[in-house]
Write an enzyme that holds these catalytic residues in place. Structure first.
Site, mmCIF file in Angstrom:
data_model
loop_
_atom_site.group_PDB
_atom_site.id
_atom_site.type_symbol
_atom_site.label_atom_id
_atom_site.label_comp_id
_atom_site.label_asym_id
_atom_site.label_seq_id
_atom_site.Cartn_x
_atom_site.Cartn_y
_atom_site.Cartn_z
ATOM 1 N N ASP A 50 7.495 5.016 -2.231
ATOM 2 C CA ASP A 50 8.824 4.725 -2.903
ATOM 3 C C ASP A 50 9.228 5.482 -3.862
ATOM 4 O OD1 ASP A 50 7.459 3.093 -1.193
ATOM 5 O OD2 ASP A 50 7.635 0.972 -2.635
ATOM 6 N N PHE A 113 3.934 -1.451 -9.174
ATOM 7 C CA PHE A 113 4.563 -0.954 -8.050
ATOM 8 C C PHE A 113 6.251 -0.867 -8.784
ATOM 9 C CE2 PHE A 113 1.835 -3.568 -4.625
ATOM 10 C CZ PHE A 113 0.511 -2.756 -4.892
ATOM 11 N N TRP A 302 2.122 5.391 7.420
ATOM 12 C CA TRP A 302 1.221 4.805 7.342
ATOM 13 C C TRP A 302 -0.120 5.690 8.446
ATOM 14 C CZ3 TRP A 302 0.495 3.137 2.629
ATOM 15 C CH2 TRP A 302 0.946 1.754 2.292
#
Ligand code: DQQ
Length: 494
Positions: A50, A113, A302
């Site tokens: 991200d 995060f 992913w």
């Protein structure tokens, strides 16, 4: 530096040695890397996901990102850092945040995060999620501060939000901050009873936060956990972008309406998909130096094996997109105009009445292609991209004006994940259509329908597969033209 800020982040010796080692191996490979994008930002080595903390600060754009510096797979999350003067050319900077505190230090599942940035009294504040899987609660919100935008100290009284409200699970992350009338607000993603939701918090100093209420929650079709919420405020509309896990449709969606700052609730007018491709996730937006709302997404990867992993890296961002809401509250997104500076060697094609044709102009796999079509008998046309000489490898883009569907088929696109994806589209105007494509060494981004439809894909084609072909069943009563620009290499700024 403020007394309450603990310390500047310094890389310890062990970390440095590991980094140097990795750098060597990875750089050796980079020279022959066929997949490294030219005009998309990609991580130099290791892994990225991200975009975080996007901000224009003291004359430069700063972009942070979720980063594992040790290997090209997701791992202990650091905040990588890059700066730019034009949103297109990026300079890699040293890592900004290391997971070195009790609420974020975890070898495997944890770290610093996602989060966001804001300027206050000349300082840059980062608010992010500290995550340690086996700590209770596992996710909390923390603040770090910088006076120059490069070195950060973490707030000594972190976490600033220790836990989610009792009715929510410990999945509680990705604060996105903004300021309104001297008050700071942030939205945070969470879940309750297996339904995703976004919460609103309020603060007067960025250190002490109070819970306001629920901004929006899933109706059962919109996912069981909402990640990376982003509240974009436009003149007449507020738009909540979020990335749901397990939604029936759409990996990144948005609600558009008007937020009630007293209750937190968003009065929803529209519920829509933000990007129809398979590789768009966790976008974040910010206001640039001219007041435009700019959005970058992560090109999600992913896949079990990313074809670029042997070259020591995995992860990149989408192009920067300018975002705006129209008078009804529908979002539009277009690649920023700054990209036009990369255009070289324009070639034009008159395709009206043509049934099939090879577009020969460029040998490169880095280009922008614009196709415009107008008239009663357009029917459908197909572009074959990244074609090998014998066409056994190709990506097929089909544009059908009878069904109002654009589709991209990666069945024979090369390595990596396959599949066929489609999106509905609208006319630009009465019987006129426009399609804008950006093809980079390993990707395709597509924009159409007055910039309301976008699709983002990885394409892991052989570097020699650069052919472009066109086919159409359109009639005589229409005009179709295409333009192709080669897009030049970006240079790093210093
Ligand atoms: N990635 C981050 C989380 C976020 C997720 C961890 C979305 O903060 O929810 O790397 O990709």
């Amino acid at each position: 530096m403020n007394e309450e800020i603990m310390m500047e982040n310094t890389l310890n010796e062990k970390t440095m040695n590991e980094k140097t080692m990795n750098e060597k191996t990875m750089n050796e490979n980079t020279a022959n890397d066929p997949y490294r994008p030219v005009f998309h930002f990609s991580v130099k080595k290791g892994w990225m996901n991200d975009p975080n903390g996007l901000i224009y600060y003291k004359g430069r754009y700063h972009m942070f990102y979720q980063h594992n510096p040790y290997a090209p797979v997701w791992g202990p999350m650091h905040w990588g850092h890059a700066t730019s003067r034009d949103l297109i050319h990026w300079k890699h900077e040293p890592i900004a945040l290391l997971p070195d505190q009790e609420y974020e230090a975890h070898k495997e599942v944890g770290g610093c995060f996602s989060g966001s940035a804001i300027e206050k009294d000349g300082k840059m504040y980062l608010i992010y999620t500290g995550c340690v899987q086996d700590r209770k609660p596992s996710q909390c919100q923390a603040v770090a501060v910088s006076e120059d935008g490069y070195s950060f100290g973490k707030y000594i009284n972190n976490p600033v939000i220790a836990a989610s409200p009792a009715e929510c699970t410990e999945e509680f992350r990705d604060p996105k901050i903004w300021e309104k009338d001297g008050v700071y607000y942030c939205v945070i993603g969470t879940q309750s009873e297996d339904l995703g939701r976004v919460l609103l918090y309020r603060s007067y100093d960025i250190y002490q936060w109070e819970y306001v209420g629920i901004v929006a929650k899933s109706n059962g079709q919109q996912g069981d956990m909402w990640e990376c919420p982003d509240l974009c405020t436009f003149e007449n509309h507020d738009v909540l972008i979020y990335s749901p896990i397990h939604a029936a449709e759409g990996d990144t969606r948005y609600f558009s309406g008007k937020i009630n700052y007293t209750t937190g609730e968003l009065g929803i007018l529209w519920d829509k998909i933000l990007d129809y491709g398979p590789n768009f996730y966790a976008p974040q937006s910010f206001t640039d130096k001219t007041g435009r709302r700019i959005l970058f997404g992560w090109m999600r990867c992913w896949e079990e094996h990313m074809p670029c992993e042997p070259y020591g890296w995995a992860g990149q961002l989408t192009l920067p997109r300018r975002l705006w809401a129209d008078s009804c509250g529908i979002l539009h997104q277009e690649p920023v105009k700054e990209l036009e500076a990369l255009r070289r060697n324009e070639t034009g094609y008159e395709l009206s009445g043509i049934k099939d044709m090879q577009l020969q102009a460029i040998e490169s796999s880095c280009y922008e292609l614009e196709l415009t079509a107008e008239g009663e008998e357009i029917n459908s046309f197909t572009l074959f991209l990244r074609c090998s000489e014998n066409r056994s490898e190709q990506t097929v883009l089909h544009f059908d004006t009878k069904q109002n569907l654009v589709s991209v088929d990666r069945t024979n696109a090369g390595e990596g994940e396959k599949g066929c994806f489609d999106a509905p589209f609208l006319e630009e105007d009465n019987k006129s259509y426009r399609l804008q494509l950006f093809v980079d060494h390993n990707s395709l981004e597509l924009f159409t329908s007055q910039n309301t439809v976008s699709m983002c894909f990885y394409l892991w084609a052989d570097p020699r597969s650069t052919g472009i072909y066109y086919e159409s069943d359109s009639g005589q009563n229409c005009s179709i033209t295409a333009k192709i620009w080669e897009l030049a290499d970006k240079e790093n700024i210093s």
